[in-house]
Design a protein around this motif. Structure first.
Motif, PDB file in Angstrom:
ATOM      1  N   GLY A 238       0.786  -1.225   0.000  1.00  0.00           N
ATOM      2  CA  GLY A 238       0.000   0.000   0.000  1.00  0.00           C
ATOM      3  C   GLY A 238       0.816   1.271   0.000  1.00  0.00           C
ATOM      4  N   GLY A 239       2.140   1.151  -0.100  1.00  0.00           N
ATOM      5  CA  GLY A 239       2.986   2.336  -0.152  1.00  0.00           C
ATOM      6  C   GLY A 239       3.443   2.634  -1.569  1.00  0.00           C
ATOM      7  N   THR A 240       3.931   3.842  -1.762  1.00  0.00           N
ATOM      8  CA  THR A 240       4.554   4.202  -3.032  1.00  0.00           C
ATOM      9  C   THR A 240       6.058   4.172  -2.824  1.00  0.00           C
ATOM     10  N   PRO A 241       6.769   3.192  -3.394  1.00  0.00           N
ATOM     11  CA  PRO A 241       8.216   3.111  -3.167  1.00  0.00           C
ATOM     12  C   PRO A 241       8.913   4.390  -3.615  1.00  0.00           C
ATOM     13  N   THR A 242       9.822   4.891  -2.795  1.00  0.00           N
ATOM     14  CA  THR A 242      10.557   6.110  -3.134  1.00  0.00           C
ATOM     15  C   THR A 242      12.022   5.829  -3.442  1.00  0.00           C
ATOM     16  N   PHE A 243      12.613   4.842  -2.780  1.00  0.00           N
ATOM     17  CA  PHE A 243      13.998   4.488  -3.068  1.00  0.00           C
ATOM     18  C   PHE A 243      14.330   3.151  -2.424  1.00  0.00           C
ATOM     19  N   CYS A 244      15.401   2.537  -2.909  1.00  0.00           N
ATOM     20  CA  CYS A 244      15.932   1.328  -2.272  1.00  0.00           C
ATOM     21  C   CYS A 244      17.386   1.175  -2.694  1.00  0.00           C
ATOM     22  N   ILE A 245      18.263   1.103  -1.711  1.00  0.00           N
ATOM     23  CA  ILE A 245      19.683   0.862  -1.947  1.00  0.00           C
ATOM     24  C   ILE A 245      20.019  -0.514  -1.387  1.00  0.00           C
ATOM     25  N   VAL A 246      20.629  -1.348  -2.205  1.00  0.00           N
ATOM     26  CA  VAL A 246      21.143  -2.642  -1.745  1.00  0.00           C
ATOM     27  C   VAL A 246      22.636  -2.644  -2.039  1.00  0.00           C
ATOM     28  N   ALA A 247      23.448  -2.809  -0.995  1.00  0.00           N
ATOM     29  CA  ALA A 247      24.899  -2.706  -1.138  1.00  0.00           C
ATOM     30  C   ALA A 247      25.555  -3.922  -0.489  1.00  0.00           C
ATOM     31  N   ALA A 248      26.113  -4.791  -1.306  1.00  0.00           N
ATOM     32  CA  ALA A 248      26.662  -6.058  -0.815  1.00  0.00           C
ATOM     33  C   ALA A 248      28.180  -6.009  -0.705  1.00  0.00           C
ATOM     34  N   GLY A 249      28.707  -6.623   0.355  1.00  0.00           N
ATOM     35  CA  GLY A 249      30.151  -6.729   0.523  1.00  0.00           C
ATOM     36  C   GLY A 249      30.822  -5.368   0.548  1.00  0.00           C
ATOM     37  N   PRO A 250      31.905  -5.191  -0.223  1.00  0.00           N
ATOM     38  CA  PRO A 250      32.617  -3.904  -0.234  1.00  0.00           C
ATOM     39  C   PRO A 250      31.738  -2.727  -0.641  1.00  0.00           C
ATOM     40  N   ASN A 251      30.685  -2.983  -1.413  1.00  0.00           N
ATOM     41  CA  ASN A 251      29.781  -1.900  -1.812  1.00  0.00           C
ATOM     42  C   ASN A 251      29.105  -1.268  -0.600  1.00  0.00           C
ATOM     43  N   GLY A 252      28.959  -2.039   0.470  1.00  0.00           N
ATOM     44  CA  GLY A 252      28.323  -1.521   1.673  1.00  0.00           C
ATOM     45  C   GLY A 252      29.149  -0.463   2.374  1.00  0.00           C
ATOM     46  N   ALA A 253      30.418  -0.332   1.991  1.00  0.00           N
ATOM     47  CA  ALA A 253      31.262   0.722   2.558  1.00  0.00           C
ATOM     48  C   ALA A 253      31.028   2.057   1.871  1.00  0.00           C
ATOM     49  N   GLU A 254      30.145   2.073   0.877  1.00  0.00           N
ATOM     50  CA  GLU A 254      29.732   3.309   0.212  1.00  0.00           C
ATOM     51  C   GLU A 254      28.344   3.665   0.746  1.00  0.00           C
ATOM     52  N   PRO A 255      28.227   4.667   1.640  1.00  0.00           N
ATOM     53  CA  PRO A 255      26.924   4.951   2.267  1.00  0.00           C
ATOM     54  C   PRO A 255      25.792   5.189   1.271  1.00  0.00           C
ATOM     55  N   HIS A 256      26.087   5.803   0.115  1.00  0.00           N
ATOM     56  CA  HIS A 256      25.060   6.051  -0.888  1.00  0.00           C
ATOM     57  C   HIS A 256      25.363   5.274  -2.166  1.00  0.00           C
ATOM     58  N   HIS A 257      25.673   4.011  -1.994  1.00  0.00           N
ATOM     59  CA  HIS A 257      25.964   3.130  -3.125  1.00  0.00           C
ATOM     60  C   HIS A 257      24.792   3.103  -4.101  1.00  0.00           C
ATOM     61  N   ALA A 258      25.119   3.086  -5.394  1.00  0.00           N
ATOM     62  CA  ALA A 258      24.086   2.927  -6.421  1.00  0.00           C
ATOM     63  C   ALA A 258      23.904   1.432  -6.662  1.00  0.00           C
ATOM     64  N   THR A 259      22.716   0.939  -6.338  1.00  0.00           N
ATOM     65  CA  THR A 259      22.434  -0.489  -6.495  1.00  0.00           C
ATOM     66  C   THR A 259      22.864  -0.966  -7.878  1.00  0.00           C
TER      67      THR A 259
ATOM     68  N   GLY B 117      26.624   4.617  11.446  1.00  0.00           N
ATOM     69  CA  GLY B 117      27.167   3.578  10.575  1.00  0.00           C
ATOM     70  C   GLY B 117      28.675   3.527  10.644  1.00  0.00           C
ATOM     71  N   ILE B 118      29.219   2.394  10.276  1.00  0.00           N
ATOM     72  CA  ILE B 118      30.659   2.198  10.153  1.00  0.00           C
ATOM     73  C   ILE B 118      30.911   1.631   8.765  1.00  0.00           C
ATOM     74  N   TYR B 119      31.854   2.245   8.028  1.00  0.00           N
ATOM     75  CA  TYR B 119      32.111   1.878   6.643  1.00  0.00           C
ATOM     76  C   TYR B 119      33.611   1.655   6.466  1.00  0.00           C
ATOM     77  N   ILE B 120      34.011   0.417   6.293  1.00  0.00           N
ATOM     78  CA  ILE B 120      35.417   0.059   6.180  1.00  0.00           C
ATOM     79  C   ILE B 120      35.730  -0.182   4.703  1.00  0.00           C
ATOM     80  N   PRO B 121      36.423   0.749   4.059  1.00  0.00           N
ATOM     81  CA  PRO B 121      36.659   0.645   2.610  1.00  0.00           C
ATOM     82  C   PRO B 121      37.276  -0.692   2.204  1.00  0.00           C
ATOM     83  N   GLY B 122      36.716  -1.239   1.123  1.00  0.00           N
ATOM     84  CA  GLY B 122      37.216  -2.489   0.587  1.00  0.00           C
ATOM     85  C   GLY B 122      36.728  -3.725   1.310  1.00  0.00           C
ATOM     86  N   GLN B 123      35.999  -3.534   2.429  1.00  0.00           N
ATOM     87  CA  GLN B 123      35.534  -4.688   3.199  1.00  0.00           C
ATOM     88  C   GLN B 123      34.003  -4.741   3.281  1.00  0.00           C
TER      89      GLN B 123
END
Length: 367
Positions: free
Chosen positions: A188-209, A329-335
């Protein structure tokens, strides 16, 4: 709620007096929608609502928006057609309202070309970015607004299951994003955004899925939200595909404790920076301070990011009815990265979380 809201208009007019503004130019669907249920944007066409400290507002609208504008109940609607100079209508309004040397506040998002045309029409007037004045009007949500945000949060909460049930080695970030969005839509909602960031991508706070495929042991950060009747939700969760490493579990524990420390500090009158300080102290004490690279939270309502700003240096006191994110959040580059986010609203005695409570330990998704 339909049409011009007189109570909101009156409060806004008092704010204009308090801030020394002779007129305010609202141009965004949010500003005009909040005041008059006029959720329309003009894009490259000049579409605006002018409000003065006393009297009724006026709307300047392109002809294709005239019917929608009429639903606001605003009597003074001045329309123009493609090929006309809409600035002439603003110039005429300035003459009628005596704005030749006025101080005029404008929405921060006003298109530069429109602002330049207004300045040409009223060269002796002082135009000021005044989005904070509009934000001040909206900062304390009433029970209806909080109810809509709670519903949006619950719809987003329920969509988490779509991720947990489908995140497996080989499944891509993009595929999971599609499933989360679909779950919010069906809820019943209107989706506005969704970011999925796996592995090292999760170290990018605004990763582009992306089409990155998940792997065994990947820590995955998911940040998503939807709207209900123009009010927004925003939530972040972190989980591991399969068995998590001891380091990932340790980092998650630090972020969880930081999240809860920040929330424990919330109460009316506390400066915004104290909430940020509470979260940051936990992360710094654990030795991860350099990896916490953003503020602890942002206000939310009809806009995804609005005051209050939960950040160092913000001494504004919290007020009952304000809604904001708590998202250390904690973001460890490359990990990997870990972030935990809930939306909260300030109450008389502390706060209410509009989202479900986050798990206290890092969820491990079985294969």
């Amino acid at each position: 709620m339909a049409g011009l809201d007189q109570e909101r208009l009156s409060r806004f007019q008092r704010l204009l007096l308090d801030h020394g503004l002779d007129c305010y130019i609202a141009c965004t669907p949010i500003s005009m929608g909040y005041l008059a249920s006029f959720f329309e944007g003009g894009g490259e066409r000049m579409l605006l609502m002018a409000i003065r400290p006393e009297g009724s507002p006026a709307i300047i609208a392109p002809a294709l928006s005239a019917t929608h504008a009429s639903h606001t109940g605003v009597a003074d609607i001045r329309t123009w057609s493609d090929g006309d100079d809409a600035g002439e209508l603003f110039e005429q309004l300035g003459v009628e309202w005596g704005l030749r040397t006025a101080v005029i506040g404008v929405d921060d998002e006003l298109i530069a070309a429109h602002l330049l045309r207004m300045q040409q029409a009223l060269p002796a007037a002082l135009f000021k970015a005044a989005g904070d004045v509009m934000a001040e009007l909206r900062k304390r949500k009433d029970s209806r607004e909080i109810g809509l945000m709670r519903k949006a949060a619950q719809i987003a909460d329920a969509a988490w299951d779509a991720f947990l049930q489908n995140a497996r080695p080989g499944v891509t970030e993009a595929e999971c994003e599609t499933l989360v969005r679909a779950a919010m839509q069906s809820g019943g909602g209107t989706p506005t955004f969704c970011i999925v960031a796996a592995g090292p991508n999760g170290a990018e706070p605004h990763h582009a899925t992306s089409k990155t495929a998940m792997k065994e042991g990947d820590v995955v950060v998911v940040d998503w939200g939807c709207s209900v009747e123009n009010y927004l939700s925003d939530i972040t969760r972190t989980a591991c595909v399969g068995r998590a490493s001891s380091e990932a579990k340790k980092v998650y524990d630090v972020v969880y404790r930081a999240h809860m420390a920040a929330r424990d500090a919330i109460r009316p009158g506390v400066p915004c920076e104290a909430i940020d300080r509470a979260a940051r102290a936990v992360i710094e004490e654990a030795g991860f301070g350099q990896y916490f690279v953003h503020r602890t939270g942002h206000g939310i309502g009809m806009m995804g990011h609005e005051p209050p700003h939960i950040v160092r240096g913000s001494t504004s006191p919290l007020e009952v009815g304000q809604c904001f994110s708590v998202e250390p959040g904690i973001y460890i580059p490359g990990q990997f990265g870990v972030r935990i986010e809930n939306i909260v609203t300030v109450t008389d005695t502390g706060h209410e979380s509009l989202n479900m409570e986050p798990p206290s330990t890092l969820p491990e998704i079985p294969n």
